[in-house]
Design a protein around this motif. Sequence first.
Motif, mmCIF file in Angstrom:
data_model
loop_
_atom_site.group_PDB
_atom_site.id
_atom_site.type_symbol
_atom_site.label_atom_id
_atom_site.label_comp_id
_atom_site.label_asym_id
_atom_site.label_seq_id
_atom_site.Cartn_x
_atom_site.Cartn_y
_atom_site.Cartn_z
ATOM 1 N N GLN A 79 0.831 -1.213 0.000
ATOM 2 C CA GLN A 79 0.000 0.000 0.000
ATOM 3 C C GLN A 79 0.861 1.257 0.000
ATOM 4 N N ALA A 80 1.904 1.271 0.799
ATOM 5 C CA ALA A 80 2.779 2.445 0.862
ATOM 6 C C ALA A 80 3.480 2.666 -0.474
ATOM 7 N N LEU A 81 3.941 1.582 -1.106
ATOM 8 C CA LEU A 81 4.597 1.698 -2.406
ATOM 9 C C LEU A 81 3.611 2.202 -3.453
ATOM 10 N N ARG A 82 2.388 1.701 -3.430
ATOM 11 C CA ARG A 82 1.369 2.157 -4.389
ATOM 12 C C ARG A 82 1.139 3.658 -4.248
ATOM 13 N N ARG A 83 1.042 4.148 -2.997
ATOM 14 C CA ARG A 83 0.842 5.588 -2.775
ATOM 15 C C ARG A 83 2.028 6.394 -3.305
ATOM 16 N N LEU A 84 3.237 5.887 -3.064
ATOM 17 C CA LEU A 84 4.428 6.575 -3.563
ATOM 18 C C LEU A 84 4.447 6.638 -5.083
ATOM 19 N N LEU A 85 4.139 5.516 -5.719
ATOM 20 C CA LEU A 85 4.180 5.451 -7.177
ATOM 21 C C LEU A 85 3.130 6.357 -7.808
ATOM 22 N N GLU A 86 2.000 6.541 -7.126
ATOM 23 C CA GLU A 86 0.963 7.440 -7.634
ATOM 24 C C GLU A 86 1.439 8.885 -7.628
ATOM 25 N N HIS A 87 2.295 9.235 -6.673
ATOM 26 C CA HIS A 87 2.736 10.625 -6.518
ATOM 27 C C HIS A 87 4.041 10.942 -7.233
ATOM 28 N N CYS A 88 4.747 9.922 -7.695
ATOM 29 C CA CYS A 88 6.058 10.170 -8.309
ATOM 30 C C CYS A 88 6.184 9.360 -9.600
ATOM 31 N N PRO A 89 5.929 9.992 -10.744
ATOM 32 C CA PRO A 89 5.991 9.259 -12.017
ATOM 33 C C PRO A 89 7.380 8.682 -12.320
ATOM 34 N N GLU A 90 8.445 9.388 -11.911
ATOM 35 C CA GLU A 90 9.792 8.877 -12.162
ATOM 36 C C GLU A 90 10.037 7.581 -11.390
ATOM 37 N N LEU A 91 9.561 7.547 -10.158
ATOM 38 C CA LEU A 91 9.713 6.335 -9.353
ATOM 39 C C LEU A 91 8.867 5.202 -9.923
ATOM 40 N N ASP A 92 7.692 5.541 -10.432
ATOM 41 C CA ASP A 92 6.825 4.540 -11.055
ATOM 42 C C ASP A 92 7.512 3.937 -12.275
ATOM 43 N N GLN A 93 8.134 4.795 -13.079
ATOM 44 C CA GLN A 93 8.860 4.321 -14.260
ATOM 45 C C GLN A 93 10.036 3.440 -13.850
ATOM 46 N N THR A 94 10.752 3.856 -12.819
ATOM 47 C CA THR A 94 11.876 3.063 -12.314
ATOM 48 C C THR A 94 11.394 1.708 -11.802
ATOM 49 N N HIS A 95 10.291 1.715 -11.069
ATOM 50 C CA HIS A 95 9.713 0.479 -10.549
ATOM 51 C C HIS A 95 9.385 -0.489 -11.691
ATOM 52 N N THR A 96 8.772 0.025 -12.746
ATOM 53 C CA THR A 96 8.412 -0.816 -13.895
ATOM 54 C C THR A 96 9.659 -1.430 -14.519
ATOM 55 N N LEU A 97 10.702 -0.622 -14.695
ATOM 56 C CA LEU A 97 11.932 -1.128 -15.317
ATOM 57 C C LEU A 97 12.637 -2.154 -14.425
ATOM 58 N N VAL A 98 12.629 -1.918 -13.126
ATOM 59 C CA VAL A 98 13.246 -2.884 -12.199
ATOM 60 C C VAL A 98 12.488 -4.204 -12.228
ATOM 61 N N ARG A 99 11.166 -4.146 -12.237
ATOM 62 C CA ARG A 99 10.368 -5.372 -12.269
ATOM 63 C C ARG A 99 10.584 -6.123 -13.588
ATOM 64 N N GLN A 100 10.768 -5.394 -14.706
ATOM 65 C CA GLN A 100 11.061 -6.047 -15.989
ATOM 66 C C GLN A 100 12.407 -6.775 -15.922
ATOM 67 N N PHE A 101 13.394 -6.128 -15.317
ATOM 68 C CA PHE A 101 14.704 -6.764 -15.172
ATOM 69 C C PHE A 101 14.611 -7.997 -14.289
ATOM 70 N N ALA A 102 13.851 -7.890 -13.206
ATOM 71 C CA ALA A 102 13.669 -9.035 -12.307
ATOM 72 C C ALA A 102 13.005 -10.192 -13.035
ATOM 73 N N ALA A 103 12.048 -9.877 -13.908
ATOM 74 C CA ALA A 103 11.378 -10.936 -14.684
ATOM 75 C C ALA A 103 12.376 -11.634 -15.615
ATOM 76 N N MET A 104 13.303 -10.865 -16.194
ATOM 77 C CA MET A 104 14.339 -11.476 -17.041
ATOM 78 C C MET A 104 15.223 -12.414 -16.216
#
Length: 169
Positions: free
Chosen positions: A110-135
């Motif tokens: 929940q805390a991460l979701r709130r952060l990602l809603e307020h910070c687009p750069e962090l949201d973009q970083t989160h998406t890229l990190v999760r893509q790398f983790a999937a690889m």
Amino acid sequence: MNRRTVAKYARAGCWQECVRRTPPRRSTSLDPYLEYLRQRWEEGEHTATVLHQEITAKGYRGHYQRVKMAIAPLRRGLPIDTPRERPPSPRQVARWITTTPPRRGLHATQALRRLLEHCPELDQTHTLVRQFAAMLDARDAAPLPDWLDQLAASGLTALASLANAVRED
């Protein structure tokens, strides 16, 4: 680690004993006047100076700043005595991002979701990190060149530098 920290962990019967507990809220000289402040707020008085003068006439000896801070939650539509949530540390946010979603706790999610809603750069970083983790999880390096292109095109300097460094390696 410090020797005392290790000893504390060794003595603990479960993990909850090792986690810091938030201390209970201490009573303040303003506590007897909180209900009055709430009532006056609902009546339409939203000026901290006026509220401070009113409770001073009733016997409050504290500073104006304390009254101003006490009514700040009311301005955001929260109850007057709601404790403020402490912002997470960068290390904590990094842990939330790098932890796979099913292994994150409810609070962290929940805390991460709130952060990602307020910070687009962090949201973009989160998406890229999760893509790398999937690889890494799939042990498939085929999407790596496209992922590096996404890093370079992200507009985030640190990620673009990472993409260049990985390509050089």
